[in-house]
Write an enzyme that holds these catalytic residues in place. Sequence first.
Site, short mmCIF file in Angstrom:
data_model
loop_
_atom_site.label_atom_id
_atom_site.label_comp_id
_atom_site.label_asym_id
_atom_site.label_seq_id
_atom_site.Cartn_x
_atom_site.Cartn_y
_atom_site.Cartn_z
N THR A 273 24.36 -2.28 -15.42
CA THR A 273 24.63 -0.93 -15.72
C THR A 273 24.19 -1.02 -16.68
O THR A 273 23.90 -2.21 -17.56
CB THR A 273 25.50 -0.61 -15.86
N CYS A 274 23.51 0.72 -17.06
CA CYS A 274 22.27 0.10 -18.24
C CYS A 274 23.35 0.34 -19.40
O CYS A 274 22.36 0.65 -20.27
CB CYS A 274 21.57 1.50 -18.39
N ASP A 275 24.45 -0.13 -20.12
CA ASP A 275 25.15 0.71 -20.87
C ASP A 275 24.97 -1.34 -22.00
O ASP A 275 25.90 -1.76 -20.55
CB ASP A 275 26.75 0.59 -20.88
#
Length: 377
Positions: free
Chosen positions: A324-326
């Site tokens: 994910t983009c976290d």
Amino acid sequence: MATQRVLDYLATARPEGPCLVVDLDVVRDNYRAFARALPETRIFYAVKANPSPEVLQALAELGSCFDTASVPEIEMALAAGATPDRISFGNTIKKERDIARARALGIDLYAVDCIEEVEKIARQAPGARVFCRVLADGEGAEWPLSRKFGCVPAMAINVLESARDLGLSPYGISFHVGSQQGNVEAWDRALADASMVFRTLAERGIQLGMVNMGGGFPTKYLKDVPRVDAYAQAIFGALRRHFGNQLPETIIEPGRGMVGDAGVIKAEVVLISRKSDEDNVRWVYLDIGKFGGLAETMDESIRYPIRTPRDGDAMAPCVLAGPTCDSADVLYERTPYPLPISLEIGDEVLIEATGAYTTTYASVAFNGFSPLQAIVI
Ligand SMILES: *Cc1c(COP(=O)(O)O)cnc(C)c1O
């Protein structure tokens, strides 16, 4: 370890995307091991660890009781075939209207850790049985629960006295020694506290009946853990030491120890890269991470065994991360994870001992990724 049944299933069904495969035979074996080791103790499976309907149904058929934390969990246990007398509402933090709903569903056993909660139960479930949770320090646990739940033993005495004064049935004491508890002696201190509460209340005319010894029984991840028998022996010794020959009724609430080693997550390597030409630690990105169900890697607490198709080749440490983009979605960085140097993008890996606390921790659709799918065989 993935069982042959799980390996065969994955080889033939070839499910798409990351998924958890749970072997019900292992769950059944774990239940029987608990029941054999502690024959006088009732088992309340902690539903939150893995609420798959097949898991709940298999346990209900074996005679298990269920520890629940919400109305939906109560409904799941009922749907699996458990009668209300085999279900506890073990969360110490309940909305008053949920207590009313639980009561309407027939639930008669509630956890409390303060007078404010006793008052809610007295209003919504008059006459019900309550047990008071006392604090335990969680020492020796890899996933401690220490401060949030429970009160000091001296306060438990007052809580149970006011339960009686408000028309409830003061039934017992509970505690949780911390999840993934590696020390078989961890129950001793809490049982000493419990026996003190029993004696003090007896002097005030209240006869408690039950000690709920919680969960904490471990799953084998990378390190070996003691067997259930060793826990049972230590617990029984502590009960004898503190209660003599007046043993109370006892309950355990295993979650992780019941389902952890029954599940394996199949995942895929999406990317292997470095941050500079000189970087000697590779970054390995999987199609599952903290938001896909591996939340217990928080603070790198739980370190799962990972198998690859290239085990046996030379290994080198990697930073392991999710898709994910976290930037919080990194599993192991402080202590890098050794993986084969030959590992390639597209390889399938098995993340073992993931039967507990994975599907329920997966986010709904962060970045559009689906919640972790569970397949029970
Ligand atoms: C989560 C929980 C359990 C299960 O704990 P494990 O360490 O997974 O065995 C048992 N009892 C209560 C009250 C819980 O909240």
